[in-house]
Scaffold this active site. Structure first.
Site, PDB file in Angstrom:
ATOM      1  N   CYS A 233      95.414  44.368 -38.643  1.00 47.38           N
ATOM      2  CA  CYS A 233      94.715  43.725 -39.757  1.00 47.38           C
ATOM      3  C   CYS A 233      93.813  42.583 -39.261  1.00 47.38           C
ATOM      4  O   CYS A 233      92.769  42.847 -38.691  1.00 47.38           O
ATOM      5  CB  CYS A 233      95.715  43.282 -40.816  1.00 47.38           C
TER       6      CYS A 233
ATOM      7  N   HIS B  30      99.378  48.001 -41.940  1.00 49.41           N
ATOM      8  CA  HIS B  30     100.442  47.151 -41.385  1.00 49.41           C
ATOM      9  C   HIS B  30     101.677  47.985 -41.025  1.00 49.41           C
ATOM     10  O   HIS B  30     102.606  48.072 -41.837  1.00 49.41           O
ATOM     11  CB  HIS B  30     100.853  46.107 -42.425  1.00 49.41           C
TER      12      HIS B  30
ATOM     13  N   GLU C  17     104.041  47.212 -39.132  1.00 51.28           N
ATOM     14  CA  GLU C  17     105.221  46.335 -39.019  1.00 51.28           C
ATOM     15  C   GLU C  17     105.908  46.127 -40.364  1.00 51.28           C
ATOM     16  O   GLU C  17     107.048  45.687 -40.420  1.00 51.28           O
ATOM     17  CB  GLU C  17     104.830  44.992 -38.363  1.00 51.28           C
TER      18      GLU C  17
END
Lengths: 84, 203
Positions: free
Chosen positions: B86, B178, B180
């Site tokens: 990002c 994302h 994660e």
């Protein structure tokens, strides 16, 4: 000596500007201007220290190209640069 | 293997990235953005967030942080892999480590959603959360062999539906989604594991 510059930054012409497009839609819809075109951008006032006008201009150009814009995305115009 | 997570003023995804790295068995540390010695790490993560408040343009001021010089050396000496997520992607583009740039979404809106993404032929679902994710590149750039992720449905106006890139040597990898945030079942999806597995095991 101090030199003061005014700089205009816009997205390059071939890159769509959604904020401008949205504003156009509003202007058209409300009848304020049915054919208005809008491009949005940023305006900077920059003061630099330099020995003379030439070095000031070089410094301002460098700041424009490396900090205020990404040449891949944006274009700039130095509107005014003069001794303060 | 050791991972570093770079924290800039305004970074806000460092904790999620830390937990994801730890889940994959990486010995993980946070490093502040003025660190330049990255020799001991195998992976450098530039996590999501709003480095320097996205002032002037997202990633624009972060490119001047001392850590970026360290990252350039890290890449140059082939020490390991650099991953931008990002805001990390925006920083890597602004630093010219990756080609092109990211600008405001064509919808002019912040997009926060779980969306289908193509990773090669495979379809996975990953969270996205950004307002400046429209990927733009100069027509002269040879991009086709650098594409890592594509949007199934182009959500932000990115050229060629690009959601993620790597560099020619596959030492730098960056993406707008994302991964994660999609590691643990508690957060809804485990598809982010595909990305981490690829980065850690295949690169």
């Amino acid at each position: 000596m101090k030199f003061k510059a005014e700089i205009k930054v816009l997205l390059k012409d071939d890159i769509k500007d959604p904020q401008g497009i949205q504003t156009e839609i509003i202007l058209n819809r409300t009848g304020i201007d049915e054919s208005a075109k809008v491009r949005t951008g940023k305006y900077f006032i920059l003061t630099v220290n330099a020995k003379n006008e030439e070095t000031a201009y070089k410094k301002i150009k460098n700041i424009c190209e490396n900090v205020l814009t990404n040449p891949c995305l944006e274009k700039y115009e130095i509107l005014k640069a003069e001794k303060e | 293997m050791k991972a570093a997570i770079v924290v800039f003023p305004g970074t806000n995804c460092e904790k999620d990235t830390f937990e994801a790295c730890r889940y994959f068995g990486l010995e993980t540390e946070y490093i502040w953005h003025n660190e330049t010695n990255l020799k001991k790490y195998d992976f450098i993560f530039l996590p999501g967030g709003f480095s320097y408040g996205d002032y002037i343009h997202s990633g624009r001021l972060a490119k001047f942080s001392p850590v970026m010089q360290g990252i350039k050396e890290f890449i140059c000496h082939k020490r390991g892999i650099v991953i931008g997520i990002c805001n990390g992607f925006q920083i890597l583009c602004e630093s010219k480590i990756l080609p092109g740039a990211l600008t405001i979404n064509i919808s002019n809106r912040f997009i926060c959603d779980d969306i289908p993404i193509y990773m090669g032929e495979k379809e996975i679902t990953l969270p996205v959360a950004h307002k400046e994710g429209r990927y733009i590149f100069d027509k002269s750039t040879q991009i086709s062999n650098l594409i890592f992720l594509k949007y199934k449905k182009n959500i932000n106006g990115s050229m060629l539906d690009i959601a993620g890139l790597y560099d020619r040597q596959k030492r730098v990898i960056a993406m707008m989604p994302h991964p994660e945030r999609a590691i643990f079942k508690e957060t809804g999806s485990k598809d982010g594991c595909e990305i981490f597995n690829f980065i850690i095991k295949e690169l």
